[in-house]
Design an enzyme around this catalytic site. Structure first.
Site, PDB file in Angstrom:
ATOM      1  CD  GLN A 101      11.786 -32.760 -19.723  1.00 26.96           C
ATOM      2  OE1 GLN A 101      12.785 -32.883 -19.026  1.00 26.96           O
ATOM      3  NE2 GLN A 101      11.810 -32.915 -21.037  1.00 26.96           N
ATOM      4  CG  HIS A 119      10.167 -30.389 -14.312  1.00 26.03           C
ATOM      5  ND1 HIS A 119      11.063 -30.469 -15.348  1.00 26.03           N
ATOM      6  CD2 HIS A 119      10.176 -31.610 -13.717  1.00 26.03           C
ATOM      7  CE1 HIS A 119      11.598 -31.684 -15.377  1.00 26.03           C
ATOM      8  NE2 HIS A 119      11.069 -32.398 -14.407  1.00 26.03           N
ATOM      9  CB  SER A 189      19.019 -32.189 -23.875  1.00 26.42           C
ATOM     10  OG  SER A 189      18.660 -31.912 -22.525  1.00 26.42           O
TER      11      SER A 189
HETATM   12  C1  BV8 Z   1      14.366 -35.922  -8.640  1.00 21.79           C
HETATM   13  C2  BV8 Z   1      12.076 -26.460 -13.342  1.00 21.79           C
HETATM   14  C3  BV8 Z   1      14.219 -37.447  -6.845  1.00 21.79           C
HETATM   15  C4  BV8 Z   1      12.935 -25.396 -12.706  1.00 21.79           C
HETATM   16  C5  BV8 Z   1      13.609 -28.277 -13.928  1.00 21.79           C
HETATM   17  C6  BV8 Z   1      22.053 -35.550  -7.658  1.00 21.79           C
HETATM   18  C7  BV8 Z   1      21.355 -34.893  -6.650  1.00 21.79           C
HETATM   19  C8  BV8 Z   1      19.996 -34.652  -6.742  1.00 21.79           C
HETATM   20  C9  BV8 Z   1      19.314 -35.075  -7.863  1.00 21.79           C
HETATM   21  C10 BV8 Z   1      20.023 -35.713  -8.860  1.00 21.79           C
HETATM   22  C11 BV8 Z   1      21.363 -35.961  -8.771  1.00 21.79           C
HETATM   23  N1  BV8 Z   1      21.746 -36.600  -9.924  1.00 21.79           N
HETATM   24  C12 BV8 Z   1      20.673 -36.756 -10.726  1.00 21.79           C
HETATM   25  C13 BV8 Z   1      19.637 -36.236 -10.090  1.00 21.79           C
HETATM   26  C14 BV8 Z   1      18.313 -36.198 -10.568  1.00 21.79           C
HETATM   27  C15 BV8 Z   1      18.098 -34.802 -11.176  1.00 21.79           C
HETATM   28  C16 BV8 Z   1      18.702 -34.792 -12.563  1.00 21.79           C
HETATM   29  O1  BV8 Z   1      18.121 -35.382 -13.452  1.00 21.79           O
HETATM   30  N2  BV8 Z   1      19.840 -34.131 -12.739  1.00 21.79           N
HETATM   31  C17 BV8 Z   1      20.441 -34.106 -14.067  1.00 21.79           C
HETATM   32  C18 BV8 Z   1      21.111 -32.774 -14.294  1.00 21.79           C
HETATM   33  C19 BV8 Z   1      21.398 -35.281 -14.181  1.00 21.79           C
HETATM   34  N3  BV8 Z   1      16.683 -34.672 -11.221  1.00 21.79           N
HETATM   35  C20 BV8 Z   1      16.050 -34.069 -10.208  1.00 21.79           C
HETATM   36  O2  BV8 Z   1      16.600 -33.540  -9.282  1.00 21.79           O
HETATM   37  C21 BV8 Z   1      14.537 -34.164 -10.267  1.00 21.79           C
HETATM   38  N4  BV8 Z   1      14.057 -34.678  -9.036  1.00 21.79           N
HETATM   39  O3  BV8 Z   1      15.062 -36.670  -9.276  1.00 21.79           O
HETATM   40  O4  BV8 Z   1      13.810 -36.230  -7.412  1.00 21.79           O
HETATM   41  C22 BV8 Z   1      15.509 -37.150  -6.145  1.00 21.79           C
HETATM   42  C23 BV8 Z   1      15.477 -36.328  -5.050  1.00 21.79           C
HETATM   43  C24 BV8 Z   1      16.671 -36.106  -4.358  1.00 21.79           C
HETATM   44  C25 BV8 Z   1      17.865 -36.707  -4.771  1.00 21.79           C
HETATM   45  C26 BV8 Z   1      17.882 -37.508  -5.926  1.00 21.79           C
HETATM   46  C27 BV8 Z   1      16.699 -37.724  -6.614  1.00 21.79           C
HETATM   47  C28 BV8 Z   1      13.956 -32.788 -10.510  1.00 21.79           C
HETATM   48  C29 BV8 Z   1      14.347 -32.317 -11.880  1.00 21.79           C
HETATM   49  C30 BV8 Z   1      13.523 -31.072 -12.231  1.00 21.79           C
HETATM   50  C31 BV8 Z   1      14.396 -29.850 -12.226  1.00 21.79           C
HETATM   51  N5  BV8 Z   1      13.622 -28.702 -12.699  1.00 21.79           N
HETATM   52  N6  BV8 Z   1      12.851 -27.234 -14.325  1.00 21.79           N
HETATM   53  C32 BV8 Z   1      13.308 -24.323 -13.678  1.00 21.79           C
HETATM   54  O5  BV8 Z   1      12.964 -24.425 -14.879  1.00 21.79           O
HETATM   55  O6  BV8 Z   1      13.951 -23.357 -13.235  1.00 21.79           O
HETATM   56  S1  BV8 Z   1      14.530 -29.087 -15.056  1.00 21.79           S
HETATM   57  C33 BV8 Z   1      14.682 -28.137 -16.431  1.00 21.79           C
HETATM   58  O7  BV8 Z   1      15.810 -28.588 -17.112  1.00 21.79           O
HETATM   59  C34 BV8 Z   1      13.563 -28.324 -17.416  1.00 21.79           C
HETATM   60  O8  BV8 Z   1      12.321 -28.443 -16.808  1.00 21.79           O
HETATM   61  C35 BV8 Z   1      13.953 -29.559 -18.169  1.00 21.79           C
HETATM   62  O9  BV8 Z   1      13.526 -30.700 -17.516  1.00 21.79           O
HETATM   63  C36 BV8 Z   1      15.447 -29.498 -18.077  1.00 21.79           C
HETATM   64  C37 BV8 Z   1      16.000 -28.927 -19.363  1.00 21.79           C
HETATM   65  O10 BV8 Z   1      15.924 -29.958 -20.245  1.00 21.79           O
HETATM   66  P1  BV8 Z   1      15.255 -29.722 -21.657  1.00 21.79           P
HETATM   67  O11 BV8 Z   1      13.844 -29.305 -21.473  1.00 21.79           O
HETATM   68  O12 BV8 Z   1      15.540 -30.929 -22.414  1.00 21.79           O
HETATM   69  O13 BV8 Z   1      16.005 -28.475 -22.265  1.00 21.79           O
HETATM   70  P2  BV8 Z   1      17.486 -28.442 -22.801  1.00 21.79           P
HETATM   71  O14 BV8 Z   1      17.861 -27.013 -22.906  1.00 21.79           O
HETATM   72  O15 BV8 Z   1      18.329 -29.380 -21.983  1.00 21.79           O
HETATM   73  O16 BV8 Z   1      17.411 -29.087 -24.263  1.00 21.79           O
HETATM   74  C38 BV8 Z   1      16.674 -28.435 -25.269  1.00 21.79           C
HETATM   75  C39 BV8 Z   1      16.577 -29.428 -26.409  1.00 21.79           C
HETATM   76  O17 BV8 Z   1      15.761 -28.851 -27.420  1.00 21.79           O
HETATM   77  C40 BV8 Z   1      17.919 -29.743 -27.052  1.00 21.79           C
HETATM   78  O18 BV8 Z   1      18.029 -31.133 -27.265  1.00 21.79           O
HETATM   79  C41 BV8 Z   1      17.854 -28.994 -28.384  1.00 21.79           C
HETATM   80  O19 BV8 Z   1      18.547 -29.695 -29.404  1.00 21.79           O
HETATM   81  C42 BV8 Z   1      16.383 -29.003 -28.666  1.00 21.79           C
HETATM   82  N7  BV8 Z   1      15.893 -27.904 -29.497  1.00 21.79           N
HETATM   83  C43 BV8 Z   1      16.376 -26.639 -29.616  1.00 21.79           C
HETATM   84  N8  BV8 Z   1      15.590 -25.940 -30.469  1.00 21.79           N
HETATM   85  C44 BV8 Z   1      14.595 -26.776 -30.863  1.00 21.79           C
HETATM   86  C45 BV8 Z   1      14.769 -28.024 -30.239  1.00 21.79           C
HETATM   87  N9  BV8 Z   1      13.942 -29.064 -30.429  1.00 21.79           N
HETATM   88  C46 BV8 Z   1      12.908 -28.880 -31.259  1.00 21.79           C
HETATM   89  N10 BV8 Z   1      12.654 -27.715 -31.888  1.00 21.79           N
HETATM   90  C47 BV8 Z   1      13.479 -26.648 -31.712  1.00 21.79           C
HETATM   91  N11 BV8 Z   1      13.228 -25.483 -32.370  1.00 21.79           N
END
Ligand code: BV8
Length: 246
Positions: A101, A119, A189
């Site tokens: 991702q 992504h 996450s």
């Molecule tokens: C889609 C690129 C079809 C950009 C990213 C309402 C309207 C529109 C869409 C939606 C909606 N409701 C839901 C959606 C779908 C939406 C979505 O999922 N929303 C979420 C918030 C509910 N998804 C989308 O829009 C996707 N497209 O669905 O298309 C569609 C189309 C139209 C309408 C509906 C559907 C596109 C999603 C992609 C977005 N782009 N990134 C940029 O980076 O600027 S997402 C971005 O955030 C990342 O790429 C990644 O995916 C996400 C972050 O998540 P994580 O990588 O998990 O990071 P996070 O910080 O959350 O967690 C870190 C983890 O690591 C933690 O658990 C922590 O404990 C752990 N950690 C910390 N340290 C360590 C560790 N683990 C191991 N070792 C360590 N040392």
């Protein structure tokens, strides 16, 4: 950290290993995750609001500068032990698919080969209107720079919230999740869809699913094993355990 023998045996006999990574795998390189409060200049913004077409259309300069700031930060860091352990696991595996991702390109810099960037990649740029990549443009002081072909603003080649994922990448990731024997979900996450569903697809297809994360996630209760720790530590231990059970 204790690595279950059953996990090591499954890895040794696996025909296909698939891995999903999130921002947590780059945390030990010094790249802030999404869940951490955005540091410094961007502390007051929510990435889910900035990483959208609407935000870019409303304020292209601010969104372009947010990505430029992140590009500069990422260009200064190095892959960490977790990235290198995954590259080594790929070397040893019969068939290995790395689904990320992350947009930071650190897996490739660590030597991973078969990478699916769900992504996009922050170091690639495309035309906002044509949606086609632009590899070079005349340096101007206009921010964002304009497409040399059509004059529209340019944008990072990443997938924003509300945008569809690249079709081919998503199909390949789904196929890997459904056909692998072992699936790792590392440093994510598990909130953002459709990536967050991949480990559940793997479970439904009978794969062993291993979560690597210092914290609980929505996957924890369903995973076969949870390695509760940092990716750099846990994955290095997995490689060590693999080597010791030759
Ligand atoms: C889609 C690129 C079809 C950009 C990213 C309402 C309207 C529109 C869409 C939606 C909606 N409701 C839901 C959606 C779908 C939406 C979505 O999922 N929303 C979420 C918030 C509910 N998804 C989308 O829009 C996707 N497209 O669905 O298309 C569609 C189309 C139209 C309408 C509906 C559907 C596109 C999603 C992609 C977005 N782009 N990134 C940029 O980076 O600027 S997402 C971005 O955030 C990342 O790429 C990644 O995916 C996400 C972050 O998540 P994580 O990588 O998990 O990071 P996070 O910080 O959350 O967690 C870190 C983890 O690591 C933690 O658990 C922590 O404990 C752990 N950690 C910390 N340290 C360590 C560790 N683990 C191991 N070792 C360590 N040392």
């Amino acid at each position: 950290m204790e690595i279950p023998i059953a996990l090591i045996d499954a890895l040794r006999h696996a025909k296909h290993i698939a891995v999903l990574t999130g921002a947590g795998v780059s945390a030990e390189s010094g790249v802030p995750t999404f869940r951490d409060a955005q540091t410094g200049l961007w502390a007051k913004f929510n990435p889910q609001e900035l990483a959208t077409r609407e935000a870019f259309a409303r304020n292209p300069k601010m969104v372009w500068e947010w990505y430029a700031y992140r590009r500069e930060l990422i260009a200064r860091v190095e892959p960490n032990a977790g990235h290198y352990a995954l590259a080594e696991m790929e070397q040893r595996a019969k068939n290995f698919t790395l689904i990320t991702q992350n947009i930071d390109g650190l897996h490739e810099r660590a030597g991973s080969k078969n990478i699916i960037e769900l992504h996009g990649n922050i170091f690639r740029t495309k035309c906002f209107r044509e949606d086609t990549r632009v590899s070079a443009w005349l340096a101007t002081d206009e921010i964002p720079p304009r497409c040399p072909r059509c004059g529209s603003y340019m944008r990072p080649d990443v997938v924003w919230f509300g945008e569809n994922l690249p079709r081919r990448a998503l199909d390949q990731a789904l196929r890997a999740a459904e056909t692998c024997d072992v699936f790792f979900s590392i440093g994510t996450s598990g909130v953002v869809e459709p990536a967050a569903s991949l480990p559940f697809n793997a479970l439904r297809s009978g794969a062993m699913v291993i979560e690597v994360n210092p914290e609980e996630t929505p996957l924890s209760d369903s995973a076969t094993f949870c390695l509760r720790g940092a990716a750099g530590v846990a994955l290095t231990q997995v490689i060590k355990a693999l080597n010791s059970r030759l």
